[in-house]
Design a protein around this motif. Structure first.
Motif, PDB file in Angstrom:
ATOM      1  N   LEU A 164       0.829  -1.208   0.000  1.00 40.25           N
ATOM      2  CA  LEU A 164       0.000   0.000   0.000  1.00 40.25           C
ATOM      3  C   LEU A 164       0.867   1.264   0.000  1.00 40.25           C
ATOM      4  O   LEU A 164       0.624   2.212  -0.752  1.00 40.25           O
ATOM      5  CB  LEU A 164      -0.885  -0.023   1.253  1.00 40.25           C
ATOM      6  CG  LEU A 164      -2.223   0.677   1.194  1.00 40.25           C
ATOM      7  CD1 LEU A 164      -3.014   0.226   0.000  1.00 40.25           C
ATOM      8  CD2 LEU A 164      -3.011   0.399   2.474  1.00 40.25           C
ATOM      9  N   ALA A 206       2.919   1.625  -3.243  1.00 41.25           N
ATOM     10  CA  ALA A 206       2.019   2.046  -4.318  1.00 41.25           C
ATOM     11  C   ALA A 206       1.673   3.525  -4.155  1.00 41.25           C
ATOM     12  O   ALA A 206       1.583   4.258  -5.139  1.00 41.25           O
ATOM     13  CB  ALA A 206       0.759   1.197  -4.307  1.00 41.25           C
ATOM     14  N   SER A 207       1.493   3.964  -2.889  1.00 46.83           N
ATOM     15  CA  SER A 207       1.185   5.377  -2.652  1.00 46.83           C
ATOM     16  C   SER A 207       2.356   6.258  -3.090  1.00 46.83           C
ATOM     17  O   SER A 207       2.157   7.326  -3.671  1.00 46.83           O
ATOM     18  CB  SER A 207       0.894   5.622  -1.178  1.00 46.83           C
ATOM     19  OG  SER A 207      -0.205   4.852  -0.773  1.00 46.83           O
ATOM     20  N   PHE A 263       2.252   6.386  -6.692  1.00 42.90           N
ATOM     21  CA  PHE A 263       1.161   7.280  -7.093  1.00 42.90           C
ATOM     22  C   PHE A 263       1.614   8.740  -7.042  1.00 42.90           C
ATOM     23  O   PHE A 263       1.244   9.554  -7.878  1.00 42.90           O
ATOM     24  CB  PHE A 263      -0.038   7.056  -6.171  1.00 42.90           C
ATOM     25  CG  PHE A 263      -1.202   7.948  -6.459  1.00 42.90           C
ATOM     26  CD1 PHE A 263      -2.058   7.679  -7.513  1.00 42.90           C
ATOM     27  CD2 PHE A 263      -1.444   9.076  -5.690  1.00 42.90           C
ATOM     28  CE1 PHE A 263      -3.129   8.515  -7.789  1.00 42.90           C
ATOM     29  CE2 PHE A 263      -2.503   9.915  -5.957  1.00 42.90           C
ATOM     30  CZ  PHE A 263      -3.352   9.631  -7.014  1.00 42.90           C
ATOM     31  N   LEU A 264       2.433   9.080  -6.022  1.00 41.02           N
ATOM     32  CA  LEU A 264       2.907  10.467  -5.878  1.00 41.02           C
ATOM     33  C   LEU A 264       4.117  10.759  -6.769  1.00 41.02           C
ATOM     34  O   LEU A 264       4.661  11.852  -6.737  1.00 41.02           O
ATOM     35  CB  LEU A 264       3.274  10.747  -4.416  1.00 41.02           C
ATOM     36  CG  LEU A 264       2.114  10.737  -3.419  1.00 41.02           C
ATOM     37  CD1 LEU A 264       2.632  10.860  -1.996  1.00 41.02           C
ATOM     38  CD2 LEU A 264       1.139  11.864  -3.714  1.00 41.02           C
ATOM     39  N   LEU A 310       7.018   9.153  -6.578  1.00 42.58           N
ATOM     40  CA  LEU A 310       8.293   8.955  -5.880  1.00 42.58           C
ATOM     41  C   LEU A 310       8.791   7.519  -5.972  1.00 42.58           C
ATOM     42  O   LEU A 310       9.849   7.192  -5.453  1.00 42.58           O
ATOM     43  CB  LEU A 310       8.142   9.334  -4.398  1.00 42.58           C
ATOM     44  CG  LEU A 310       8.017  10.832  -4.118  1.00 42.58           C
ATOM     45  CD1 LEU A 310       7.571  11.075  -2.693  1.00 42.58           C
ATOM     46  CD2 LEU A 310       9.340  11.528  -4.377  1.00 42.58           C
ATOM     47  N   GLY A 368       0.745   1.292  -8.537  1.00 39.59           N
ATOM     48  CA  GLY A 368       0.520   2.641  -7.992  1.00 39.59           C
ATOM     49  C   GLY A 368       0.820   3.711  -9.038  1.00 39.59           C
ATOM     50  O   GLY A 368       0.048   4.642  -9.253  1.00 39.59           O
ATOM     51  N   VAL A 408      -1.863   3.872 -11.761  1.00 39.23           N
ATOM     52  CA  VAL A 408      -3.081   4.607 -11.390  1.00 39.23           C
ATOM     53  C   VAL A 408      -2.831   6.090 -11.618  1.00 39.23           C
ATOM     54  O   VAL A 408      -3.614   6.791 -12.258  1.00 39.23           O
ATOM     55  CB  VAL A 408      -3.454   4.374  -9.907  1.00 39.23           C
ATOM     56  CG1 VAL A 408      -4.659   5.230  -9.533  1.00 39.23           C
ATOM     57  CG2 VAL A 408      -3.756   2.910  -9.634  1.00 39.23           C
ATOM     58  N   GLY A 439      -5.714   0.003  -9.673  1.00 40.47           N
ATOM     59  CA  GLY A 439      -6.095   0.318  -8.289  1.00 40.47           C
ATOM     60  C   GLY A 439      -6.766  -0.876  -7.627  1.00 40.47           C
ATOM     61  O   GLY A 439      -6.466  -1.220  -6.482  1.00 40.47           O
ATOM     62  N   ILE A 497      -4.261  -3.461  -6.625  1.00 39.58           N
ATOM     63  CA  ILE A 497      -3.599  -3.154  -5.348  1.00 39.58           C
ATOM     64  C   ILE A 497      -4.506  -3.588  -4.204  1.00 39.58           C
ATOM     65  O   ILE A 497      -4.080  -4.253  -3.256  1.00 39.58           O
ATOM     66  CB  ILE A 497      -3.309  -1.641  -5.206  1.00 39.58           C
ATOM     67  CG1 ILE A 497      -2.421  -1.150  -6.340  1.00 39.58           C
ATOM     68  CG2 ILE A 497      -2.653  -1.336  -3.863  1.00 39.58           C
ATOM     69  CD1 ILE A 497      -2.233   0.354  -6.366  1.00 39.58           C
TER      70      ILE A 497
END
Lengths: 279, 336
Positions: free
Chosen positions: A208, A211-212, A215-216, A218, A228, A231, A249, A252
């Motif tokens: 999680l 993946a976050s 998503f950002l 990084l 991530g 998405v 998503g 995940i």
């Protein structure tokens, strides 16, 4: 083995978790060689197509097959999850066992550092560290591992504390065995159960969080397929082609859910009070 | 009580010192010369020297740290590399938006999470229990950005009931008094602005609250199950108390205490989630501010926001400890 079967018979949710996990692993191992598409091959003529027989989950803005991206992305995401937990496990267990076994000032110093890391919301610290190391998959993994390690340190320390007063450890000490052998052979091996439960639960958080970070922006960098990051890359098309962002998503969600279902049931199983209810 | 607070604050000193070292190190963790990395390969030596001076990198590390801590004690978090404004001011400006969102999310999570946990525990292994267990596990496994996306698609794009993002309709002008949009609307009599603020809050609050409500529901269920097996519950039943009395006054009261710790701890995790939620909903709080700082490699802002998040977390844990003392006479006795 019999213990495992009894566990599975009495834990429907664990079985559900296991089924989802096996299905996902099957998808990411068997899928890529079978798929007629490559994860990074562009096909602009067929961009943002809705799910069809040829493309079961549609195509993304570059015409890439979404299902194929998910299958390759799953390889990355699950490997990352396991890798992150392995790093966190090694760092956390080493320092936790050392703190619990040695006691005194070493214990105080290690546990204050653990407290300090726990004083940050995990995702905030992971983001800050990943931002400092520079955006890349390896750095994101390291950053997430640093935030997960304290949980392992805490469990390992409490295991070491309770095991180090057992007669067999006292016997090993009086026989003059070297500390590293006592730690590895007696304390680590006998304290492994709760650490494995912790690992299963941590796998969910690891996936999680990485993946976050993806998503950002990084974590994994394009064109590498990672759930991530996928998405996030498809976010702008979500109103016209919802599947491109929703599909990775959901993948995940399923992966994290499977680990949480198994970890949760294992934690109940290892808790003597709960276990009575299950039996 | 006072001595407990003092002892608790003293115990915090070493932890806060290490927290400061971690935050301070963030810029120093940048591989190579941070100033060169930040400015890129084509930068002139004068620019590099100026940035090194601005980031305080041209001095010995010990002195850098001393300056950093001294600045912090005066509320100085440095200057943003992007806007040139003091980071403290920029954070203070955005803090009300984050507080408004997260406090409301906690309230919503409590309203939903606790009753769900209680009802599950009262009838363990019932259909309701199984459904809520699965739903709450989905809740804790759901990436915040996925839930946000689904809710945006359903309630904003398809149904058109709620705004997709932002904090207030761009057609409205509102006066800022406290920084809390709903409160400001009510104070200034601008009810259209207050209503718009409420509408904009619904989706981000739901996303943030979902995780906490799910965690809380699971936790309350488990502690309730433990508590309901205790001797005093059997005694209460044997006395012939009504079932609702046993569950609410004896069971729930004793399960709520540990739940407060979970709310406190998870509140911090929720703040982490606020970075994702605020980014997706274009919510002008410190989470989104941190995200933009990451995009711009604005390290003083990253450091500042990280520290503020840690401070909020530490303060929350102290408040949780104190609440424990207020609510549980046994703990109060031990404190005194």
């Amino acid at each position: 083995m019999r213990e495992l079967l009894t566990f599975l018979r009495r834990n429907t949710l664990a079985v559900v978790g296991l089924v989802i996990l096996v299905a996902l692993i099957g998808l990411i191992t068997i899928g890529p060689p079978v798929s007629p598409y490559a994860p990074t091959k562009l096909d602009i003529l067929h961009k943002l197509e809705a799910p069809t027989f040829a493309h079961w989950l549609g195509t993304d803005a570059f015409g890439r097959d979404v299902l194929t991206r998910i299958m390759y992305g799953g390889r990355a995401t699950l490997t990352i999850g396991v890798g992150v937990v392995a790093i966190a496990f090694v760092i956390g267990v080493f320092f936790g066992m050392l703190a619990g076994f040695a006691g005194g000032w070493l214990d105080s110093i290690i546990m204050r550092i653990v407290d300090a890391i726990l004083a940050f919301p995990a995702l905030v610290l992971a983001i800050a560290l990943a931002a400092a190391f520079g955006p890349s998959l390896q750095n994101a993994m390291l950053a997430v591992a640093v935030t997960l390690a304290p949980q392992f340190a805490r469990v390992a320390r409490s295991q070491a504390l309770s095991i180090s007063v057992k007669p067999y450890v006292e016997a090993a000490i009086s026989l003059g065995l070297p500390t590293h052998r006592i730690l590895l052979r007696y304390i680590f091996v006998n304290g492994l159960g709760p650490l494995l439960v912790q690992s299963t639960l941590a796998l969910g958080s690891a996936i999680l969080q990485t993946a976050s970070l993806g998503f950002l922006g990084l974590g994994a960098q394009p064109p590498l397929a990672e759930w991530g990051a996928d998405v996030s890359a498809n976010l702008q098309f979500v109103r016209s082609a919802a599947w491109v962002a929703l599909a990775p998503g959901m993948a995940i969600l399923l992966a994290v859910l499977s680990f949480n279902l198994i970890g949760d049931s294992l934690a109940d199983w290892f808790n003597p009070r709960r276990r009575n209810e299950l039996e | 009580m006072a001595s407990f607070i003092i002892r608790r604050l003293i115990a915090l000193i070493p932890v806060m010192c290490i927290v400061l070292v971690i935050v301070f190190s963030l810029v120093r963790l940048i591989p190579g010369d941070p100033a060169v990395t930040l400015l890129g390969p084509g930068a002139a030596q004068e620019q590099i020297d100026a940035l090194r001076a601005q980031l305080d990198l041209d001095q010995p590390v010990i002195l850098q740290f001393a300056n950093y801590v001294f600045g912090l004690l005066q509320g100085d978090l440095g200057f943003s590399l992007k806007s040139g404004q003091p980071v403290t001011n920029e954070i203070l400006m955005r803090l009300p938006a984050t507080i408004e969102l997260s406090v409301l999310a906690v309230i919503v999570a409590i309203i939903f999470g606790i009753p769900i946990g209680v009802l599950s525990a009262v009838r363990p292994n019932s259909i309701f229990d199984h459904i809520t267990r699965v739903v709450s596990l989905i809740g804790v496994s759901m990436p915040a950005f996925l839930l946000a996306l689904i809710l945006q698609l359903i309630f904003a794009t398809y149904l058109g009931w709620l705004p997709v993002s932002g904090r207030m309709s761009s057609f409205l002008t509102a006066e800022t008094v406290t920084g809390f949009a709903i409160l400001d609307g009510i104070i200034t009599g601008n009810f259209a602005a207050a209503w718009s603020a409420v509408q904009h809050l619904v989706l981000p609050t739901a996303v943030l609250a979902a995780f906490l409500a799910a965690t809380l529901g699971r936790f309350v269920r488990n502690t309730m199950l433990d508590v309901m097996g205790e001797d005093f519950i059997r005694t209460a039943r044997a006395k012939g108390l009504r079932r609702s009395d046993v569950v609410l006054n004896h069971g729930l009261r004793n399960s709520l205490l540990p739940a407060i710790t979970v709310i406190g701890l998870k509140f911090a995790e929720m703040l982490g989630g606020a970075i994702l939620t605020e980014t997706i909903f274009a919510w002008p709080g410190i989470g989104r501010y941190m995200f933009e700082a990451i995009k711009n490699r604005d390290y003083p802002v990253i450091q500042g926001t990280t520290l503020v998040f840690a401070l909020i977390f530490v303060l929350t844990s102290i408040i949780v400890d104190l609440l424990y003392g207020v609510l549980d006479p046994r703990v109060r006795k031990r404190m005194e």
